[in-house]
Design a protein around this motif. Structure first.
Motif, PDB file in Angstrom:
ATOM      1  N   TRP A 206      26.346  28.372 154.709  1.00 26.01           N
ATOM      2  CA  TRP A 206      27.218  29.144 153.830  1.00 26.01           C
ATOM      3  C   TRP A 206      26.447  29.743 152.661  1.00 26.01           C
ATOM      4  O   TRP A 206      26.780  30.822 152.173  1.00 26.01           O
ATOM      5  N   SER A 207      25.383  29.077 152.201  1.00 26.01           N
ATOM      6  CA  SER A 207      24.614  29.607 151.081  1.00 26.01           C
ATOM      7  C   SER A 207      24.042  30.983 151.406  1.00 26.01           C
ATOM      8  O   SER A 207      23.856  31.817 150.518  1.00 26.01           O
TER       9      SER A 207
ATOM     10  N   LYS B 298      27.633  33.516 152.718  1.00 25.36           N
ATOM     11  CA  LYS B 298      28.598  33.975 151.726  1.00 25.36           C
ATOM     12  C   LYS B 298      28.295  35.403 151.281  1.00 25.36           C
ATOM     13  O   LYS B 298      29.179  36.090 150.768  1.00 25.36           O
TER      14      LYS B 298
ATOM     15  N   ALA C   3      30.638  37.495 153.149  1.00 24.41           N
ATOM     16  CA  ALA C   3      31.981  37.387 152.558  1.00 24.41           C
ATOM     17  C   ALA C   3      32.081  38.226 151.286  1.00 24.41           C
ATOM     18  O   ALA C   3      33.092  38.903 151.060  1.00 24.41           O
ATOM     19  N   THR C   4      31.048  38.205 150.479  1.00 21.88           N
ATOM     20  CA  THR C   4      31.046  38.990 149.243  1.00 21.88           C
ATOM     21  C   THR C   4      31.144  40.484 149.550  1.00 21.88           C
ATOM     22  O   THR C   4      31.909  41.211 148.899  1.00 21.88           O
TER      23      THR C   4
ATOM     24  N   ASP D  50      34.655  41.160 150.616  1.00 18.43           N
ATOM     25  CA  ASP D  50      35.531  41.103 149.434  1.00 18.43           C
ATOM     26  C   ASP D  50      35.459  42.403 148.640  1.00 18.43           C
ATOM     27  O   ASP D  50      36.493  42.919 148.194  1.00 18.43           O
TER      28      ASP D  50
ATOM     29  N   SER E  24      36.276  32.097 157.308  1.00 16.09           N
ATOM     30  CA  SER E  24      34.963  31.500 157.547  1.00 16.09           C
ATOM     31  C   SER E  24      35.147  30.089 158.070  1.00 16.09           C
ATOM     32  O   SER E  24      36.064  29.377 157.641  1.00 16.09           O
TER      33      SER E  24
ATOM     34  N   GLU F 253      19.941  36.339 153.421  1.00 17.57           N
ATOM     35  CA  GLU F 253      21.053  36.932 152.679  1.00 17.57           C
ATOM     36  C   GLU F 253      21.177  38.432 152.886  1.00 17.57           C
ATOM     37  O   GLU F 253      22.300  38.951 152.950  1.00 17.57           O
TER      38      GLU F 253
END
Length: 163
Positions: free
Chosen positions: A17-18, A21, A24-25, A28, A36, A121
């Motif tokens: 998740w680190s 995410k 997800a950001t 969003d 998730s 990321e």
């Protein structure tokens, strides 16, 4: 089905998740619904099977699958659904800085496609943005939000090297 998020973000473990995410950001920022969930190809194969075979009928439109190490989650998911699957190689502590995951995800046999993104990321963020672009093919309002986001990104880049 109307309440089902458009995008599913799945990953092989909570520690992913680190990295994930960032997807997800990005979603969003564009007002896109998602869910998730941890779905391990190796440790929860029945959970993977139930999710992947039921994802389309559940109403999902795009799946983002992040995995590290052997990284079988994106490919196994893609083998059980015709939804677009975007694979994100996740670097793991004892791995090869994500290169092992990248090679595992990108080496899919012909006939079972997985869109493979960058390691880490940046790949997760781009997976969120690419999922949005796929959804925008049938959503002019979303397409406009993506265009605005891209323009804001362009506008934020200075054209000089001086402060």
């Amino acid at each position: 089905m109307a309440d089902t998020p458009q995008v599913a973000i799945i990953m092989g473990s909570r520690s992913d998740w680190s990295v994930m995410k960032a997807a997800a950001t990005a979603l969003d920022q564009l007002g896109i619904s998602y869910m998730s969930r941890v779905v391990s190809a190796h440790r929860t194969p029945q959970r993977l099977y139930e999710f992947a075979t039921g994802a389309k009928s559940a109403g999902y439109k795009v799946i983002i699958a992040g995995a590290g190490g052997a990284a079988h989650l994106p490919g196994m998911t893609a083998s059980m659904t015709t939804l677009p699957v975007l694979g994100v190689p996740v670097p793991v502590r004892d791995g090869l800085k994500g290169i092992d995951s990248l090679l595992s995800i990108v080496q899919m046999p012909g006939g079972v496609p997985v869109g493979t993104l960058a390691v880490g990321e940046a790949g997760a963020k781009n997976a969120g943005l690419l999922a949005a672009q796929i959804l925008a093919l049938n959503d002019p309002e979303l397409a406009g939000r993506i265009e605005a986001l891209r323009q804001a990104q362009t506008d934020s880049v200075p054209d000089t090297v001086e402060d």
